[in-house]
Design an enzyme around this catalytic site. Structure first.
Site, mmCIF file in Angstrom:
data_model
loop_
_atom_site.group_PDB
_atom_site.id
_atom_site.type_symbol
_atom_site.label_atom_id
_atom_site.label_comp_id
_atom_site.label_asym_id
_atom_site.label_seq_id
_atom_site.Cartn_x
_atom_site.Cartn_y
_atom_site.Cartn_z
ATOM 1 N N TYR A 1 14.675 72.213 30.108
ATOM 2 C CA TYR A 1 15.180 72.371 28.774
ATOM 3 C C TYR A 1 14.084 73.008 27.860
ATOM 4 O O TYR A 1 12.900 72.982 28.169
ATOM 5 C CB TYR A 1 15.701 71.071 28.371
ATOM 6 C CG TYR A 1 14.816 70.060 27.674
ATOM 7 C CD1 TYR A 1 13.664 69.239 28.723
ATOM 8 C CD2 TYR A 1 14.632 69.575 26.308
ATOM 9 C CE1 TYR A 1 12.923 68.451 28.146
ATOM 10 C CE2 TYR A 1 13.619 68.671 26.006
ATOM 11 C CZ TYR A 1 12.776 68.256 26.892
ATOM 12 O OH TYR A 1 11.826 67.198 26.461
ATOM 13 N N ARG B 1 7.927 79.720 28.011
ATOM 14 C CA ARG B 1 7.630 78.472 28.980
ATOM 15 C C ARG B 1 9.053 78.030 29.669
ATOM 16 O O ARG B 1 8.910 77.390 30.842
ATOM 17 C CB ARG B 1 7.337 77.260 27.720
ATOM 18 C CG ARG B 1 7.052 76.077 28.491
ATOM 19 C CD ARG B 1 6.822 74.964 27.765
ATOM 20 N NE ARG B 1 7.517 74.592 26.733
ATOM 21 C CZ ARG B 1 7.470 73.974 25.635
ATOM 22 N NH1 ARG B 1 6.172 73.360 25.177
ATOM 23 N NH2 ARG B 1 8.556 73.635 24.802
ATOM 24 N N ARG C 1 27.123 64.854 46.157
ATOM 25 C CA ARG C 1 25.835 64.354 45.724
ATOM 26 C C ARG C 1 24.912 64.600 47.338
ATOM 27 O O ARG C 1 25.153 63.985 48.212
ATOM 28 C CB ARG C 1 25.774 63.103 45.486
ATOM 29 C CG ARG C 1 24.354 62.520 45.253
ATOM 30 C CD ARG C 1 24.256 61.089 44.679
ATOM 31 N NE ARG C 1 23.138 60.635 44.440
ATOM 32 C CZ ARG C 1 21.930 60.076 45.184
ATOM 33 N NH1 ARG C 1 22.548 59.794 46.385
ATOM 34 N NH2 ARG C 1 20.807 59.646 44.854
ATOM 35 N N LYS D 1 8.688 71.634 31.728
ATOM 36 C CA LYS D 1 9.645 70.807 30.891
ATOM 37 C C LYS D 1 10.929 70.231 31.367
ATOM 38 O O LYS D 1 12.160 70.918 31.244
ATOM 39 C CB LYS D 1 9.946 71.768 29.459
ATOM 40 C CG LYS D 1 10.351 70.765 28.305
ATOM 41 C CD LYS D 1 9.969 71.676 27.147
ATOM 42 C CE LYS D 1 10.771 70.853 25.840
ATOM 43 N NZ LYS D 1 10.047 69.764 25.629
ATOM 44 N N GLU E 1 -0.412 62.430 25.853
ATOM 45 C CA GLU E 1 0.020 63.088 24.806
ATOM 46 C C GLU E 1 1.027 62.066 24.043
ATOM 47 O O GLU E 1 1.037 60.838 24.439
ATOM 48 C CB GLU E 1 0.894 64.375 25.163
ATOM 49 C CG GLU E 1 1.852 64.140 26.533
ATOM 50 C CD GLU E 1 2.465 65.320 27.000
ATOM 51 O OE1 GLU E 1 2.810 66.452 26.251
ATOM 52 O OE2 GLU E 1 2.968 65.280 28.083
ATOM 53 N N LEU F 1 2.700 68.336 28.518
ATOM 54 C CA LEU F 1 3.237 69.904 28.467
ATOM 55 C C LEU F 1 2.759 70.693 27.338
ATOM 56 O O LEU F 1 1.801 70.297 26.609
ATOM 57 C CB LEU F 1 4.468 69.496 27.556
ATOM 58 C CG LEU F 1 5.573 70.571 27.463
ATOM 59 C CD1 LEU F 1 6.155 70.615 28.814
ATOM 60 C CD2 LEU F 1 6.506 70.319 26.239
HETATM 61 N N1 PDD Z 1 9.575 67.700 22.948
HETATM 62 N N2 PDD Z 1 4.938 66.921 24.845
HETATM 63 C C1 PDD Z 1 5.965 66.474 25.118
HETATM 64 C C2 PDD Z 1 6.080 65.490 26.600
HETATM 65 C C3 PDD Z 1 7.115 66.840 24.708
HETATM 66 O O1 PDD Z 1 8.293 66.480 24.984
HETATM 67 C C4 PDD Z 1 7.066 67.847 23.467
HETATM 68 C C5 PDD Z 1 8.279 68.501 22.870
HETATM 69 C C6 PDD Z 1 5.776 68.535 23.192
HETATM 70 C C7 PDD Z 1 5.855 69.512 22.202
HETATM 71 O O2 PDD Z 1 5.822 70.837 22.737
HETATM 72 P P1 PDD Z 1 6.570 71.815 21.614
HETATM 73 O O3 PDD Z 1 5.752 72.040 20.551
HETATM 74 O O4 PDD Z 1 6.654 73.091 22.372
HETATM 75 O O5 PDD Z 1 7.897 71.259 21.060
HETATM 76 C C8 PDD Z 1 4.724 67.917 23.867
HETATM 77 C C9 PDD Z 1 10.697 68.177 22.416
HETATM 78 C C10 PDD Z 1 10.581 68.608 21.083
HETATM 79 C C11 PDD Z 1 11.967 67.335 22.952
HETATM 80 O O6 PDD Z 1 11.728 66.913 23.825
HETATM 81 O O7 PDD Z 1 12.877 67.048 21.905
#
Ligand code: PDD
Length: 285
Positions: A33, A52, A101, A148, A180, A205
């Site tokens: 996603y 990405r 499944r 992601k 993170e 990420l």
């Molecule tokens: N999440 N690290 C993790 C684990 C994340 O889920 C996200 C973003 C980031 C920051 O990435 P970016 O700057 O590209 O948004 C870092 C999104 C916003 C979400 O899951 O809703």
């Protein structure tokens, strides 16, 4: 009011958008996603998000059924159809559905592509004034956090735990080091105003907001260091903050109930937030 969403080539009312119970996204979280912020009806840092997405797909052998250009067209159409001014666009691609499944899958399976808008206030978020409180917890996620995927149960449980502890979010810890945030990248600011954040690897990420902040920090002469840091170093830091597409930059004012710096949003975090939003508005597509 019902949103218009995108599902596999069609724009439909959200209540009419249906996915099979055999979809591998539903059964196995076999899906990737992206979330792109929208300001003034325009896409923020979208080229980075689409790049990405392509990388995530490549790592998992998922096939995007549309080009990047077509995706941008869909995102823009959704903004228009839903009169979205500020918020975000969620995009999810699953490996698809083969009618049952089964752990294994064939190469020619047809993927499922879904996009929808979310209206929310990003610039005037109250968290920029109050900052957020986080708790530190063990990072129990898999070892390809650079992809992601929609395997977000650890993040959901962690955030739930944070809310139960009267905090807003979590910082994740592995071998004593901060990886993170629950859904964001994590930073501290040292006494000599150096911004410190964990280097890129499969452990985190590769945040698109992080990449833009690194560039801006360079342009605006902030000192920045990509290195590991412990939670103890974070407790003693002058400032702490997070970044993501849904928060931009939010100051962290407490970690594990210990105030960071003077317990108020830090200057570096607020300045970076301002610079990021101004630049993002200029470059929005
Ligand atoms: N999440 N690290 C993790 C684990 C994340 O889920 C996200 C973003 C980031 C920051 O990435 P970016 O700057 O590209 O948004 C870092 C999104 C916003 C979400 O899951 O809703």
């Amino acid at each position: 009011m019902e949103r218009t969403v995108y599902l596999n080539g069609e724009y439909v009312a959200e209540s009419k958008a249906h996915i099979s119970i055999f979809d591998r996204g539903f059964l196995f979280a076999d899906a990737v996603y992206e979330v792109t912020a929208v300001l003034n009806g325009k896409l923020i840092d979208n080229a980075g998000h689409l790049a990405r997405l392509e990388r995530s797909c490549k790592e998992l052998g998922l096939k995007l059924p549309v080009t990047g250009e077509e995706l941008t067209g869909i995102q823009k159409a959704l903004i228009e159809k839903n009169n979205l001014v500020e918020g975000g666009i969620y995009l999810q691609l699953t490996r698809g559905d083969e009618g049952d499944r089964d752990f294994s899958y064939s190469e020619d399976i047809k993927p499922t592509l879904v996009l929808f808008t979310q209206s929310r206030s990003l610039i005037d978020s109250p968290k920029k004034d109050t900052g957020i409180r986080v708790i530190s917890i063990d990072d129990i996620r898999w070892r390809r956090r650079d992809i992601k995927t929609t395997q977000l149960l650890p993040a959901c449980l962690a955030k739930h735990m944070a809310h139960a502890a009267n905090a807003d979010d979590v910082w994740l810890i592995e071998n004593g080091l901060v990886t993170e945030g629950g859904s964001s990248n994590a930073y501290i600011v040292t006494d000599d105003n150096t911004i410190v954040t964990r280097p890129l690897s499969n452990d985190i990420l590769h945040g698109i907001t992080r990449a833009s902040l690194m560039k801006l920090a360079d342009d605006f002469d902030f000192k920045i260091e990509e290195r590991h840091f412990t939670i103890e170093e974070a407790y003693a830091a002058k400032e702490a903050f997070i970044s993501s597409a849904t928060t931009f930059v939010w100051p962290v004012v407490a970690i594990d109930d210990k105030p960071i710096g003077n317990g108020k949003p830090g200057e570096v975090a607020l300045k970076l937030r301002e610079v990021y939003i101004n630049t993002a508005l200029e470059m929005a597509e």
